[in-house]
Design a protein around this motif. Structure first.
Motif, PDB file in Angstrom:
ATOM      1  N   ASP A 189       0.860  -1.184   0.000  1.00  0.00           N
ATOM      2  CA  ASP A 189       0.000   0.000   0.000  1.00  0.00           C
ATOM      3  C   ASP A 189       0.899   1.238   0.000  1.00  0.00           C
ATOM      4  N   ALA A 227      -0.114   4.366   0.137  1.00  0.00           N
ATOM      5  CA  ALA A 227      -0.679   5.506   0.873  1.00  0.00           C
ATOM      6  C   ALA A 227       0.121   5.860   2.127  1.00  0.00           C
ATOM      7  N   PRO A 228       0.518   4.893   2.967  1.00  0.00           N
ATOM      8  CA  PRO A 228       1.315   5.267   4.144  1.00  0.00           C
ATOM      9  C   PRO A 228       2.670   5.874   3.777  1.00  0.00           C
ATOM     10  N   LEU A 229       3.266   5.416   2.673  1.00  0.00           N
ATOM     11  CA  LEU A 229       4.541   5.984   2.241  1.00  0.00           C
ATOM     12  C   LEU A 229       4.380   7.451   1.865  1.00  0.00           C
ATOM     13  N   ASP A 287       1.948   9.456   2.969  1.00  0.00           N
ATOM     14  CA  ASP A 287       1.657  10.195   4.212  1.00  0.00           C
ATOM     15  C   ASP A 287       2.951  10.523   4.963  1.00  0.00           C
ATOM     16  N   GLN A 288       3.868   9.556   5.037  1.00  0.00           N
ATOM     17  CA  GLN A 288       5.123   9.776   5.743  1.00  0.00           C
ATOM     18  C   GLN A 288       5.966  10.840   5.048  1.00  0.00           C
ATOM     19  N   ALA A 297      -6.352   3.802   0.080  1.00  0.00           N
ATOM     20  CA  ALA A 297      -5.428   2.681  -0.152  1.00  0.00           C
ATOM     21  C   ALA A 297      -4.945   2.738  -1.602  1.00  0.00           C
ATOM     22  N   HIS A 321       9.470   4.934  -1.706  1.00  0.00           N
ATOM     23  CA  HIS A 321       9.362   6.013  -0.721  1.00  0.00           C
ATOM     24  C   HIS A 321      10.421   7.063  -1.005  1.00  0.00           C
TER      25      HIS A 321
END
Length: 382
Positions: free
Chosen positions: A238, A240-242, A244-245, A266, A277
């Motif tokens: 996923d 999306a978290p990358l 966001d970070q 997602a 990232h």
């Protein structure tokens, strides 16, 4: 005039008749065997030898050379059905005085043999046309190769200059965190520095060392890419978290630049998490670096049938489309651009850039969502 003919019985008979029609006093010796022809040539020393080049025994270049050795002063002409420009060139280079194609008829062949006996270099019409076409094609190819060589030389010169500039930029980038670290280390040796200041300086030192380590990692990755030893750890992840970070990191590094994130909840794609990232982080870093403080940077992600498209748009001065394209196409144009493009390509994706009409630049990349899928052009809807 003394003539030696070497060919099959039917061909020898036809050619002999055509020669006698031109001059009945011509002395003609015939054979159907190439080894026998060499013996006859040595004893007869004819004015001209006309031979088929594809008979059993010595043939082509080997036959011409042996006939030349046996009768050094005789004119040797190939009388054949073999249409091969390379063979023609080899036979003539071996010492033949002409190349006659049987398809042009025995009468033309007989006239050419008489001309060769008087010292002329001879070709029948079809042989001349074949050689002319081949020579024309060869010359055209030579011109193409010359142009390619000039292009390669120009690219090498540009690459050398770009590489020098790249190394100069890398040296500058490496020097900055090293200089900061040295300065902080000097200050920390002062026993009068308070604990609060010491903690702040240590934090700055850690940041400088992290930046230095990142630059070294990028250089290692570029070297591995050039050597072909680079490897990815691809997994279905996923994104999306990358994102966001990376957005959160920009808030700390560039607090005066607003980063707007427009991403779904997602974003699953096939990717190496740490490498992608890094791509996202670098694109946002560049956008924040070149955007005015009162202008926002936007990162947008879209789910498409082909894969996931991620775009980073800044509102800076922007760049010409050609300059933007070259920044990702030319080796050493910038270390970051080259590395990020290669990383996306290794994922089977594609990265491209577009100037924004109102000012600024949009950089986008697309990653496939299916195993084995690759992109050679941006998705149509993107």
């Amino acid at each position: 005039m003394k003539v030696l003919l070497c060919d099959s019985a039917d061909e020898v008979t036809r050619l002999q008749h055509a020669l006698r029609s031109l001059d009945f006093t011509t002395e003609i010796e015939v054979t159907t065997d190439s080894e026998h022809a060499i013996e006859l040539a040595a004893g007869m020393q004819p004015d001209v030898i006309a031979t088929e080049l594809g008979l059993e025994g010595p043939k082509d270049v080997h036959l011409v050379r042996r006939l030349r050795d046996a009768a050094p002063l005789s004119a040797i002409v190939g009388w054949t059905r073999l249409r091969d420009p390379v063979r023609v060139a080899q036979v003539l280079a071996a010492g033949a005085s002409g190349y006659l194609l049987k398809e042009d008829g025995v009468d033309e062949g007989a006239r050419a043999i008489r001309a060769a006996a008087s010292g002329s270099f001879v070709l029948t019409r079809s042989a001349a046309a074949m050689l002319g076409a081949d020579l024309g094609g060869a010359l055209a190819r030579v011109r193409e190769l010359d142009e390619e060589i000039r292009d390669i030389q120009a690219q090498m010169e540009e690459g050398t200059t770009a590489k020098s500039e790249f190394l100069a930029n890398v040296s500058h980038e490496l020097r900055t965190p090293v200089t900061v670290a040295k300065g902080i280390a000097y200050v920390l040796r002062n026993p009068n520095v308070s604990d609060a200041e010491r903690a702040e300086f240590i934090e700055q030192l850690q940041a400088s060392l992290d930046k230095l380590a990142g630059l070294v990692d990028e250089l290692i990755e570029i070297t591995e890419l050039e050597r072909g030893t680079f490897q990815l750890n691809i997994a279905y992840i996923d994104l999306a978290p990358l994102i966001d970070q990376a957005v959160a990191d920009m808030g700390e590094r560039h607090p005066s630049v607003l980063v707007i994130s427009r991403i779904p909840g997602a974003l699953f794609a096939l990717a190496d998490a740490s490498r992608i990232h890094g791509v996202i982080h670098e694109l946002l870093e560049n956008a924040c670096r070149y955007s005015p403080e009162d202008r926002a940077v936007e990162i947008r992600a879209r789910i498409m049938d082909e894969g996931i498209v991620i775009s980073v748009t800044d509102q800076g001065v922007g760049m010409d489309r050609e300059v933007a394209w070259r920044s990702f196409e030319q080796p050493f144009s910038t270390g970051e651009a080259t590395l990020r493009k290669e990383l996306v390509l290794r994922h089977g994706g594609i990265l491209w850039t577009d100037p924004v009409p109102a000012g600024g630049t949009r950089v986008s990349f697309c990653l496939p969502s299916k195993p084995g899928a690759t992109f050679e052009a941006p998705p149509g809807a993107a």
